[in-house]
Design a protein around this motif. Structure first.
Motif, PDB file in Angstrom:
ATOM      1  N   UNK A  75       1.643  10.377   0.268  1.00 26.09           N
ATOM      2  CA  UNK A  75       0.231  10.127   0.167  1.00 26.09           C
ATOM      3  C   UNK A  75      -0.048   8.940   1.521  1.00 26.09           C
ATOM      4  N   UNK A  76      -1.318   9.148   1.781  1.00 24.36           N
ATOM      5  CA  UNK A  76      -1.827   8.010   2.773  1.00 24.36           C
ATOM      6  C   UNK A  76      -2.016   6.896   2.147  1.00 24.36           C
ATOM      7  N   UNK A  77      -2.204   5.640   3.113  1.00 24.04           N
ATOM      8  CA  UNK A  77      -2.582   4.378   2.742  1.00 24.04           C
ATOM      9  C   UNK A  77      -3.809   4.324   1.848  1.00 24.04           C
ATOM     10  N   UNK A  78      -4.784   5.037   2.644  1.00 21.86           N
ATOM     11  CA  UNK A  78      -5.974   4.968   2.159  1.00 21.86           C
ATOM     12  C   UNK A  78      -6.115   5.454   0.841  1.00 21.86           C
ATOM     13  N   UNK A  79      -5.537   6.833   0.551  1.00 25.02           N
ATOM     14  CA  UNK A  79      -5.406   7.256  -0.791  1.00 25.02           C
ATOM     15  C   UNK A  79      -4.856   6.436  -1.864  1.00 25.02           C
ATOM     16  N   UNK A  80      -3.951   5.875  -1.448  1.00 28.17           N
ATOM     17  CA  UNK A  80      -3.195   5.058  -2.436  1.00 28.17           C
ATOM     18  C   UNK A  80      -4.064   3.787  -2.749  1.00 28.17           C
TER      19      UNK A  80
END
Length: 488
Positions: free
Chosen positions: A277-282
Protein backbone atom coordinates in the motif's frame (compact mmCIF):
# COMPACT_ATOMS: atom_id res chain seq x y z
CA UNK A 1 -5.36 12.69 19.52
CA UNK A 2 -7.54 13.83 16.64
CA UNK A 3 -5.43 16.80 15.58
CA UNK A 4 -2.15 14.97 15.40
CA UNK A 5 -3.24 12.19 13.07
CA UNK A 6 -3.57 14.66 10.22
CA UNK A 7 0.21 15.09 10.39
CA UNK A 8 0.98 11.37 10.06
CA UNK A 9 3.43 10.26 7.46
CA UNK A 10 4.08 6.79 6.01
CA UNK A 11 2.75 3.80 7.95
CA UNK A 12 -0.76 1.65 7.20
CA UNK A 13 -35.02 -23.26 3.98
CA UNK A 14 -38.05 -24.12 7.10
CA UNK A 15 -40.06 -27.27 7.99
CA UNK A 16 -43.87 -27.60 8.05
CA UNK A 17 -43.87 -27.45 11.83
CA UNK A 18 -42.25 -24.01 11.81
CA UNK A 19 -44.46 -20.97 12.02
CA UNK A 20 -43.76 -18.06 9.70
CA UNK A 21 -43.86 -14.62 11.21
CA UNK A 22 -45.13 -11.87 8.90
CA UNK A 23 -42.36 -9.49 8.04
CA UNK A 24 -42.89 -5.82 7.38
CA UNK A 25 -41.95 -5.17 3.76
CA UNK A 26 -40.03 -2.06 2.86
CA UNK A 27 -40.97 -0.96 -0.65
CA UNK A 28 -37.80 1.10 -0.83
CA UNK A 29 -35.43 -1.67 0.20
CA UNK A 30 -32.36 -1.12 -1.93
CA UNK A 31 -30.96 -4.53 -1.01
CA UNK A 32 -34.03 -6.50 -2.16
CA UNK A 33 -32.41 -8.05 -5.23
CA UNK A 34 -29.47 -9.30 -3.19
CA UNK A 35 -31.45 -11.30 -0.63
CA UNK A 36 -34.62 -12.39 -2.41
CA UNK A 37 -33.76 -16.05 -1.85
CA UNK A 38 -33.84 -15.75 1.94
CA UNK A 39 -37.03 -16.98 3.67
CA UNK A 40 -39.11 -14.94 6.06
CA UNK A 41 -38.11 -14.96 9.70
CA UNK A 42 -39.75 -17.92 11.44
CA UNK A 43 -39.89 -19.87 14.68
CA UNK A 44 -38.19 -23.26 14.66
CA UNK A 45 -39.04 -26.15 16.94
CA UNK A 46 -36.32 -27.43 19.24
CA UNK A 47 -36.69 -30.86 17.61
CA UNK A 48 -35.98 -29.39 14.16
CA UNK A 49 -32.82 -27.67 15.43
CA UNK A 50 -31.74 -30.75 17.35
CA UNK A 51 -32.02 -32.77 14.13
CA UNK A 52 -30.24 -30.06 12.13
CA UNK A 53 -27.25 -30.01 14.49
CA UNK A 54 -27.05 -33.80 15.05
CA UNK A 55 -28.29 -33.38 18.60
CA UNK A 56 -26.13 -30.31 19.24
CA UNK A 57 -23.10 -32.46 18.65
CA UNK A 58 -19.70 -31.31 19.89
CA UNK A 59 -18.39 -31.93 16.37
CA UNK A 60 -20.74 -29.19 15.10
CA UNK A 61 -19.52 -26.43 17.45
CA UNK A 62 -18.06 -23.56 15.45
CA UNK A 63 -17.66 -20.82 18.09
CA UNK A 64 -14.13 -20.23 19.28
CA UNK A 65 -14.90 -20.64 22.96
CA UNK A 66 -16.23 -24.22 22.62
CA UNK A 67 -18.89 -26.13 24.54
CA UNK A 68 -18.10 -24.54 27.93
CA UNK A 69 -19.00 -21.03 26.74
CA UNK A 70 -22.31 -19.59 28.02
CA UNK A 71 -23.56 -19.16 24.45
CA UNK A 72 -22.44 -21.79 21.96
CA UNK A 73 -22.74 -21.60 18.16
CA UNK A 74 -23.32 -24.79 16.16
CA UNK A 75 -23.39 -25.42 12.45
CA UNK A 76 -26.38 -27.37 11.14
CA UNK A 77 -28.41 -28.33 8.11
CA UNK A 78 -32.19 -28.07 7.72
CA UNK A 79 -34.37 -30.63 5.94
CA UNK A 80 -34.08 -28.61 2.73
CA UNK A 81 -30.29 -28.92 3.06
CA UNK A 82 -29.80 -25.23 3.84
CA UNK A 83 -26.84 -24.76 6.13
CA UNK A 84 -27.45 -22.72 9.26
CA UNK A 85 -25.63 -21.39 12.31
CA UNK A 86 -27.47 -21.93 15.61
CA UNK A 87 -26.60 -19.85 18.68
CA UNK A 88 -27.73 -21.60 21.87
CA UNK A 89 -28.05 -19.40 24.93
CA UNK A 90 -27.66 -20.80 28.41
CA UNK A 91 -30.86 -21.43 30.34
CA UNK A 92 -30.56 -18.39 32.60
CA UNK A 93 -30.59 -15.97 29.66
CA UNK A 94 -33.78 -14.35 28.40
CA UNK A 95 -36.29 -15.77 30.93
CA UNK A 96 -39.11 -13.86 29.23
CA UNK A 97 -39.89 -15.76 25.99
CA UNK A 98 -42.01 -12.92 24.63
CA UNK A 99 -39.24 -10.38 25.09
CA UNK A 100 -36.72 -12.70 23.44
CA UNK A 101 -39.07 -13.31 20.48
CA UNK A 102 -39.77 -9.62 19.99
CA UNK A 103 -36.06 -8.77 20.01
CA UNK A 104 -35.18 -11.62 17.65
CA UNK A 105 -38.07 -10.76 15.33
CA UNK A 106 -36.85 -7.16 15.08
CA UNK A 107 -33.37 -8.28 14.13
CA UNK A 108 -34.85 -10.90 11.78
CA UNK A 109 -36.53 -8.21 9.70
CA UNK A 110 -33.11 -7.05 8.50
CA UNK A 111 -32.02 -8.49 5.16
CA UNK A 112 -28.74 -7.40 3.61
CA UNK A 113 -25.87 -9.00 1.73
CA UNK A 114 -23.39 -7.43 4.16
CA UNK A 115 -24.94 -9.38 7.07
CA UNK A 116 -24.98 -13.02 8.08
CA UNK A 117 -28.76 -12.64 8.32
CA UNK A 118 -31.00 -13.95 11.10
CA UNK A 119 -33.41 -16.58 9.71
CA UNK A 120 -35.36 -17.41 12.84
CA UNK A 121 -35.32 -18.38 16.48
CA UNK A 122 -36.59 -20.93 18.99
CA UNK A 123 -38.09 -20.04 22.37
CA UNK A 124 -39.72 -23.38 23.20
CA UNK A 125 -39.97 -23.98 26.94
CA UNK A 126 -36.71 -22.71 28.45
CA UNK A 127 -34.80 -22.97 25.19
CA UNK A 128 -33.53 -19.75 23.60
CA UNK A 129 -31.80 -20.13 20.24
CA UNK A 130 -31.06 -17.94 17.23
CA UNK A 131 -30.81 -19.32 13.68
CA UNK A 132 -28.72 -17.51 11.09
CA UNK A 133 -27.13 -18.04 7.70
CA UNK A 134 -24.06 -20.24 7.98
CA UNK A 135 -20.81 -18.71 6.83
CA UNK A 136 -18.36 -21.52 5.94
CA UNK A 137 -15.06 -19.65 5.75
CA UNK A 138 -14.30 -18.88 9.38
CA UNK A 139 -13.94 -15.56 11.20
CA UNK A 140 -11.76 -12.52 10.63
CA UNK A 141 -9.89 -13.41 13.82
CA UNK A 142 -8.89 -16.76 12.31
CA UNK A 143 -7.67 -15.22 9.04
CA UNK A 144 -6.01 -12.21 10.65
CA UNK A 145 -4.43 -13.58 13.82
CA UNK A 146 -4.12 -17.34 13.22
CA UNK A 147 -3.48 -17.68 9.50
CA UNK A 148 -1.82 -20.86 8.25
CA UNK A 149 -1.13 -20.39 4.54
CA UNK A 150 -0.90 -16.66 3.88
CA UNK A 151 -1.51 -13.36 5.70
CA UNK A 152 -4.53 -11.32 4.63
CA UNK A 153 -3.67 -8.95 1.81
CA UNK A 154 -4.04 -5.17 2.18
CA UNK A 155 -6.76 -5.00 -0.49
CA UNK A 156 -8.80 -7.62 1.39
CA UNK A 157 -8.38 -5.79 4.69
CA UNK A 158 -9.74 -2.65 3.07
CA UNK A 159 -12.67 -4.68 1.68
CA UNK A 160 -13.43 -6.03 5.15
CA UNK A 161 -13.48 -2.50 6.57
CA UNK A 162 -15.81 -1.22 3.84
CA UNK A 163 -18.23 -4.18 4.01
CA UNK A 164 -18.57 -3.91 7.77
CA UNK A 165 -19.04 -0.14 7.62
CA UNK A 166 -21.77 -0.72 5.00
CA UNK A 167 -23.40 -3.32 7.27
CA UNK A 168 -23.42 -0.83 10.16
CA UNK A 169 -24.83 1.90 7.93
CA UNK A 170 -27.64 -0.43 6.76
CA UNK A 171 -28.51 -1.44 10.33
CA UNK A 172 -28.54 2.20 11.40
CA UNK A 173 -30.88 3.10 8.51
CA UNK A 174 -33.27 0.38 9.74
CA UNK A 175 -33.25 1.59 13.35
CA UNK A 176 -30.79 -1.01 14.68
CA UNK A 177 -27.74 1.15 15.31
CA UNK A 178 -26.60 -0.70 18.43
CA UNK A 179 -24.15 -3.54 17.90
CA UNK A 180 -22.79 -5.31 20.95
CA UNK A 181 -19.11 -6.13 21.17
CA UNK A 182 -17.95 -5.50 17.61
CA UNK A 183 -14.72 -7.43 17.16
CA UNK A 184 -12.85 -9.71 14.75
CA UNK A 185 -14.82 -12.76 15.92
CA UNK A 186 -18.05 -11.10 14.76
CA UNK A 187 -16.83 -10.85 11.17
CA UNK A 188 -17.44 -14.02 9.14
CA UNK A 189 -16.81 -15.01 5.53
CA UNK A 190 -19.45 -16.50 3.22
CA UNK A 191 -18.98 -19.21 0.59
CA UNK A 192 -17.52 -16.63 -1.81
CA UNK A 193 -15.18 -15.45 0.97
CA UNK A 194 -16.93 -12.07 1.17
CA UNK A 195 -16.87 -10.55 4.68
CA UNK A 196 -20.16 -10.23 6.54
CA UNK A 197 -21.20 -8.92 9.93
CA UNK A 198 -22.77 -11.55 12.20
CA UNK A 199 -26.35 -10.73 13.16
CA UNK A 200 -25.78 -12.21 16.61
CA UNK A 201 -24.15 -9.00 17.82
CA UNK A 202 -27.38 -7.08 17.16
CA UNK A 203 -28.78 -8.73 20.31
CA UNK A 204 -27.30 -8.77 23.80
CA UNK A 205 -26.12 -12.07 25.22
CA UNK A 206 -29.08 -11.96 27.60
CA UNK A 207 -31.90 -9.67 28.66
CA UNK A 208 -29.82 -8.11 31.42
CA UNK A 209 -26.43 -9.25 30.23
CA UNK A 210 -23.40 -7.18 29.48
CA UNK A 211 -22.91 -5.78 26.02
CA UNK A 212 -19.22 -6.60 26.05
CA UNK A 213 -17.65 -9.98 26.69
CA UNK A 214 -14.12 -9.20 25.57
CA UNK A 215 -11.31 -7.64 27.57
CA UNK A 216 -12.33 -4.31 29.07
CA UNK A 217 -9.20 -2.75 27.56
CA UNK A 218 -11.05 -2.81 24.23
CA UNK A 219 -14.34 -1.26 25.41
CA UNK A 220 -15.28 2.39 24.79
CA UNK A 221 -14.59 4.69 27.73
CA UNK A 222 -18.25 5.72 28.06
CA UNK A 223 -19.28 2.08 28.51
CA UNK A 224 -16.92 1.80 31.45
CA UNK A 225 -18.58 4.87 32.95
CA UNK A 226 -22.26 4.08 32.28
CA UNK A 227 -22.50 0.40 31.27
CA UNK A 228 -24.56 1.45 28.26
CA UNK A 229 -23.94 1.02 24.54
CA UNK A 230 -24.68 3.89 22.19
CA UNK A 231 -24.28 4.24 18.44
CA UNK A 232 -21.02 6.11 19.12
CA UNK A 233 -19.80 3.11 21.14
CA UNK A 234 -20.24 0.98 18.03
CA UNK A 235 -17.99 3.36 16.10
CA UNK A 236 -15.34 2.97 18.80
CA UNK A 237 -15.57 -0.79 18.27
CA UNK A 238 -15.10 -0.22 14.56
CA UNK A 239 -11.96 1.73 15.38
CA UNK A 240 -10.52 -1.23 17.27
CA UNK A 241 -11.40 -3.38 14.26
CA UNK A 242 -9.43 -1.02 12.00
CA UNK A 243 -6.46 -1.37 14.34
CA UNK A 244 -6.71 -5.16 13.99
CA UNK A 245 -6.69 -4.83 10.21
CA UNK A 246 -3.75 -2.44 10.19
CA UNK A 247 -1.60 -4.35 12.66
CA UNK A 248 -2.64 -7.97 12.20
CA UNK A 249 -2.73 -8.10 16.01
CA UNK A 250 -5.30 -7.35 18.72
CA UNK A 251 -3.70 -4.21 20.13
CA UNK A 252 -5.39 -2.35 23.01
CA UNK A 253 -6.59 1.04 21.70
CA UNK A 254 -4.66 2.99 24.35
CA UNK A 255 -1.39 1.45 23.24
CA UNK A 256 -2.20 2.07 19.56
CA UNK A 257 -3.08 5.69 20.26
CA UNK A 258 0.26 6.17 21.97
CA UNK A 259 2.06 4.78 18.91
CA UNK A 260 0.09 7.10 16.65
CA UNK A 261 0.82 10.15 18.78
CA UNK A 262 4.50 9.27 18.77
CA UNK A 263 4.28 8.80 15.01
CA UNK A 264 5.69 5.32 15.57
CA UNK A 265 3.53 3.90 12.84
CA UNK A 266 5.93 1.16 11.82
CA UNK A 267 5.40 -0.50 15.19
CA UNK A 268 1.66 -0.42 14.49
CA UNK A 269 1.69 -1.75 10.93
CA UNK A 270 1.69 -5.46 10.10
CA UNK A 271 5.13 -6.28 8.70
CA UNK A 272 3.47 -8.76 6.31
CA UNK A 273 1.97 -5.80 4.44
CA UNK A 274 5.26 -4.28 3.33
CA UNK A 275 5.02 -2.96 -0.23
CA UNK A 276 1.27 -3.55 -0.53
CA UNK A 277 0.00 0.00 0.00
CA UNK A 278 1.00 3.61 -0.48
CA UNK A 279 1.98 6.01 2.29
CA UNK A 280 -1.19 8.02 1.71
CA UNK A 281 -3.45 4.96 1.98
CA UNK A 282 -1.81 3.88 5.20
CA UNK A 283 -2.02 7.36 6.65
CA UNK A 284 -5.70 7.69 5.77
CA UNK A 285 -6.64 4.39 7.42
CA UNK A 286 -4.75 5.24 10.60
CA UNK A 287 -6.38 8.69 10.63
CA UNK A 288 -9.82 7.05 10.29
CA UNK A 289 -9.06 4.66 13.15
CA UNK A 290 -7.95 7.60 15.30
CA UNK A 291 -11.19 9.46 14.68
CA UNK A 292 -13.22 6.36 15.64
CA UNK A 293 -11.26 6.05 18.88
CA UNK A 294 -11.80 9.63 20.06
CA UNK A 295 -12.44 9.75 23.82
CA UNK A 296 -15.48 12.00 23.39
CA UNK A 297 -18.25 10.07 21.60
CA UNK A 298 -19.55 13.16 19.80
CA UNK A 299 -16.22 13.59 18.04
CA UNK A 300 -16.38 10.19 16.34
CA UNK A 301 -17.67 9.84 12.75
CA UNK A 302 -20.97 8.11 11.96
CA UNK A 303 -21.32 4.97 9.84
CA UNK A 304 -22.29 6.90 6.72
CA UNK A 305 -19.10 8.96 6.80
CA UNK A 306 -17.09 5.78 7.42
CA UNK A 307 -18.40 4.33 4.17
CA UNK A 308 -17.64 7.55 2.33
CA UNK A 309 -14.07 7.56 3.66
CA UNK A 310 -13.39 3.90 2.85
CA UNK A 311 -14.72 3.75 -0.71
CA UNK A 312 -11.83 5.77 -2.25
CA UNK A 313 -9.28 3.53 -0.50
CA UNK A 314 -10.48 0.29 -2.12
CA UNK A 315 -7.96 -1.58 -4.26
CA UNK A 316 -8.30 -4.55 -6.66
CA UNK A 317 -12.08 -4.24 -6.51
CA UNK A 318 -12.49 -6.47 -9.56
CA UNK A 319 -10.63 -9.37 -7.92
CA UNK A 320 -13.00 -11.87 -6.22
CA UNK A 321 -12.64 -12.18 -2.47
CA UNK A 322 -11.83 -15.88 -2.62
CA UNK A 323 -8.81 -15.05 -4.80
CA UNK A 324 -7.56 -12.38 -2.41
CA UNK A 325 -8.08 -14.78 0.50
CA UNK A 326 -6.40 -17.74 -1.18
CA UNK A 327 -9.57 -19.81 -0.74
CA UNK A 328 -10.62 -22.38 -3.33
CA UNK A 329 -13.24 -21.17 -5.78
CA UNK A 330 -16.56 -22.43 -4.40
CA UNK A 331 -17.74 -23.26 -7.92
CA UNK A 332 -14.64 -25.31 -8.68
CA UNK A 333 -15.16 -29.04 -8.79
CA UNK A 334 -13.60 -31.04 -5.99
CA UNK A 335 -11.86 -34.31 -6.83
CA UNK A 336 -14.30 -37.08 -5.94
CA UNK A 337 -13.56 -40.50 -4.50
CA UNK A 338 -15.08 -43.60 -6.18
CA UNK A 339 -18.06 -43.38 -3.80
CA UNK A 340 -18.53 -39.68 -4.53
CA UNK A 341 -18.30 -40.31 -8.26
CA UNK A 342 -20.85 -43.14 -8.02
CA UNK A 343 -23.31 -40.86 -6.17
CA UNK A 344 -22.74 -38.09 -8.72
CA UNK A 345 -23.51 -40.50 -11.60
CA UNK A 346 -26.35 -42.08 -9.60
CA UNK A 347 -24.66 -45.43 -10.21
CA UNK A 348 -26.47 -47.18 -7.37
CA UNK A 349 -24.96 -50.55 -8.26
CA UNK A 350 -21.49 -49.13 -7.67
CA UNK A 351 -22.63 -47.49 -4.44
CA UNK A 352 -23.96 -50.86 -3.27
CA UNK A 353 -20.66 -52.58 -4.04
CA UNK A 354 -18.70 -49.96 -2.09
CA UNK A 355 -20.99 -50.05 0.96
CA UNK A 356 -20.88 -53.84 0.96
CA UNK A 357 -17.08 -53.76 0.79
CA UNK A 358 -16.73 -51.19 3.57
CA UNK A 359 -18.99 -53.17 5.88
CA UNK A 360 -19.42 -51.87 9.42
CA UNK A 361 -15.98 -50.42 10.13
CA UNK A 362 -17.38 -46.87 10.30
CA UNK A 363 -19.64 -47.88 13.18
CA UNK A 364 -16.67 -47.73 15.51
CA UNK A 365 -17.38 -45.06 18.08
CA UNK A 366 -21.11 -44.92 17.36
CA UNK A 367 -23.24 -44.82 20.48
CA UNK A 368 -24.47 -48.25 21.58
CA UNK A 369 -26.48 -49.17 24.62
CA UNK A 370 -25.86 -52.86 25.23
CA UNK A 371 -26.77 -54.39 28.57
CA UNK A 372 -27.90 -57.72 29.94
CA UNK A 373 -30.66 -57.49 27.32
CA UNK A 374 -28.08 -58.61 24.80
CA UNK A 375 -28.34 -62.12 26.16
CA UNK A 376 -32.14 -62.23 26.18
CA UNK A 377 -34.21 -63.81 23.44
CA UNK A 378 -35.47 -60.38 22.39
CA UNK A 379 -31.96 -59.12 21.83
CA UNK A 380 -30.99 -62.23 19.95
CA UNK A 381 -33.98 -61.71 17.67
CA UNK A 382 -32.87 -58.13 17.10
CA UNK A 383 -29.37 -59.20 16.11
CA UNK A 384 -30.86 -61.86 13.86
CA UNK A 385 -32.91 -59.13 12.11
CA UNK A 386 -29.69 -57.27 11.36
CA UNK A 387 -27.97 -60.41 10.08
CA UNK A 388 -30.95 -61.21 7.83
CA UNK A 389 -30.91 -57.62 6.60
CA UNK A 390 -27.21 -57.85 5.79
CA UNK A 391 -27.76 -61.11 3.88
CA UNK A 392 -30.63 -59.59 1.89
CA UNK A 393 -28.55 -56.46 1.20
CA UNK A 394 -25.64 -58.59 -0.01
CA UNK A 395 -27.92 -60.54 -2.38
CA UNK A 396 -29.62 -57.32 -3.58
CA UNK A 397 -33.03 -58.26 -2.17
CA UNK A 398 -33.63 -54.66 -1.14
CA UNK A 399 -37.28 -55.01 -0.11
CA UNK A 400 -36.33 -57.75 2.34
CA UNK A 401 -33.36 -55.68 3.51
CA UNK A 402 -35.67 -52.74 4.27
CA UNK A 403 -38.00 -54.98 6.27
CA UNK A 404 -35.24 -56.62 8.32
CA UNK A 405 -33.34 -53.40 8.98
CA UNK A 406 -36.60 -51.75 10.06
CA UNK A 407 -37.16 -54.52 12.61
CA UNK A 408 -33.65 -53.91 13.95
CA UNK A 409 -34.03 -50.12 14.09
CA UNK A 410 -37.48 -50.18 15.68
CA UNK A 411 -36.20 -52.03 18.75
CA UNK A 412 -33.85 -49.09 19.37
CA UNK A 413 -31.36 -50.88 21.62
CA UNK A 414 -28.40 -50.50 19.28
CA UNK A 415 -27.58 -47.49 17.12
CA UNK A 416 -25.87 -48.11 13.79
CA UNK A 417 -25.17 -45.46 11.16
CA UNK A 418 -24.28 -48.23 8.69
CA UNK A 419 -27.71 -49.85 9.06
CA UNK A 420 -29.33 -46.48 8.29
CA UNK A 421 -26.98 -46.03 5.32
CA UNK A 422 -27.79 -49.50 3.95
CA UNK A 423 -31.54 -48.99 4.41
CA UNK A 424 -31.18 -45.57 2.77
CA UNK A 425 -29.62 -47.09 -0.32
CA UNK A 426 -32.24 -49.86 -0.30
CA UNK A 427 -34.97 -47.22 -0.27
CA UNK A 428 -33.21 -45.33 -3.08
CA UNK A 429 -32.95 -48.42 -5.28
CA UNK A 430 -36.62 -49.15 -4.48
CA UNK A 431 -37.56 -45.69 -5.81
CA UNK A 432 -38.35 -44.23 -2.37
CA UNK A 433 -36.03 -41.17 -2.31
CA UNK A 434 -37.75 -39.29 0.54
CA UNK A 435 -37.38 -42.29 2.84
CA UNK A 436 -33.79 -42.59 1.61
CA UNK A 437 -32.89 -39.02 2.56
CA UNK A 438 -34.54 -39.40 5.97
CA UNK A 439 -32.35 -42.39 6.73
CA UNK A 440 -29.21 -40.68 5.44
CA UNK A 441 -29.91 -37.74 7.75
CA UNK A 442 -30.40 -40.14 10.67
CA UNK A 443 -27.00 -41.62 9.88
CA UNK A 444 -25.58 -38.09 10.04
CA UNK A 445 -27.25 -37.47 13.41
CA UNK A 446 -25.41 -40.51 14.77
CA UNK A 447 -22.12 -39.66 13.04
CA UNK A 448 -22.12 -35.90 12.27
CA UNK A 449 -18.93 -35.90 10.18
CA UNK A 450 -19.47 -39.22 8.35
CA UNK A 451 -18.98 -38.51 4.64
CA UNK A 452 -21.08 -41.51 3.53
CA UNK A 453 -24.19 -40.00 5.15
CA UNK A 454 -23.65 -36.85 3.07
CA UNK A 455 -23.04 -38.78 -0.14
CA UNK A 456 -26.30 -40.73 0.30
CA UNK A 457 -28.17 -37.49 1.01
CA UNK A 458 -26.77 -36.09 -2.24
CA UNK A 459 -27.94 -39.14 -4.20
CA UNK A 460 -31.42 -38.93 -2.67
CA UNK A 461 -31.61 -35.20 -3.42
CA UNK A 462 -30.70 -35.90 -7.05
CA UNK A 463 -33.48 -38.48 -7.21
CA UNK A 464 -35.86 -35.83 -5.86
CA UNK A 465 -34.78 -33.38 -8.59
CA UNK A 466 -33.01 -31.03 -6.17
CA UNK A 467 -29.82 -30.74 -8.20
CA UNK A 468 -28.37 -27.62 -6.56
CA UNK A 469 -28.84 -29.02 -3.06
CA UNK A 470 -27.37 -32.32 -4.21
CA UNK A 471 -24.23 -30.62 -5.55
CA UNK A 472 -23.72 -28.68 -2.31
CA UNK A 473 -24.18 -31.81 -0.19
CA UNK A 474 -21.84 -33.78 -2.44
CA UNK A 475 -19.18 -31.11 -1.86
CA UNK A 476 -19.73 -31.37 1.89
CA UNK A 477 -19.23 -35.12 1.72
CA UNK A 478 -16.11 -34.74 -0.38
CA UNK A 479 -14.59 -32.20 2.01
CA UNK A 480 -15.30 -34.44 5.00
CA UNK A 481 -13.76 -37.42 3.24
CA UNK A 482 -10.69 -35.36 2.35
CA UNK A 483 -10.24 -34.28 5.97
CA UNK A 484 -10.74 -37.87 7.12
CA UNK A 485 -8.03 -39.07 4.74
CA UNK A 486 -5.71 -36.20 5.63
CA UNK A 487 -5.73 -34.77 2.09
CA UNK A 488 -7.69 -31.58 2.69
Amino acid sequence: MGCECSKLTACCWSTDQNKSIPEARDAENEEKSEVDDLPLFCEYSIDALRMATSGFSVENIVSEHGEKAPNVVYKGKLENQKQIAVKKFNRSAWPDARQFLEEAKAVGQLRNNRLANLLGCCCEGEERLLVAEFMPNDTLAKHLFHWETQPMQWAMRLRVALHIAQALEYCTSKGRALYHDLNAYRIVFDDEANPRLSCFGLMKNSRDGKSYSTNLAFTPPEYLRTGRVTSESVIYGFGTLLLDLISGKHIPPSHAVDLIRDRNIQMLTDSCLEGQFSNNDGTELVRLASRCLEYEPRERPNSKSLVAALIPLQRDSEVPSHVLMGIQNPSAALPLSPLGEACLRMDLTAVHEILEKIGYKDDEGAATELSFQMWTNQMQETLNSKKKGDAAFRHKDFRAAIECYTQFIDVGTMVSPTVYARRSLSYLISDMPQEAINDAMQAQVISPVWHIAFYLQAAALSALGKDNEAQATLRDGSMLESKRNGTA
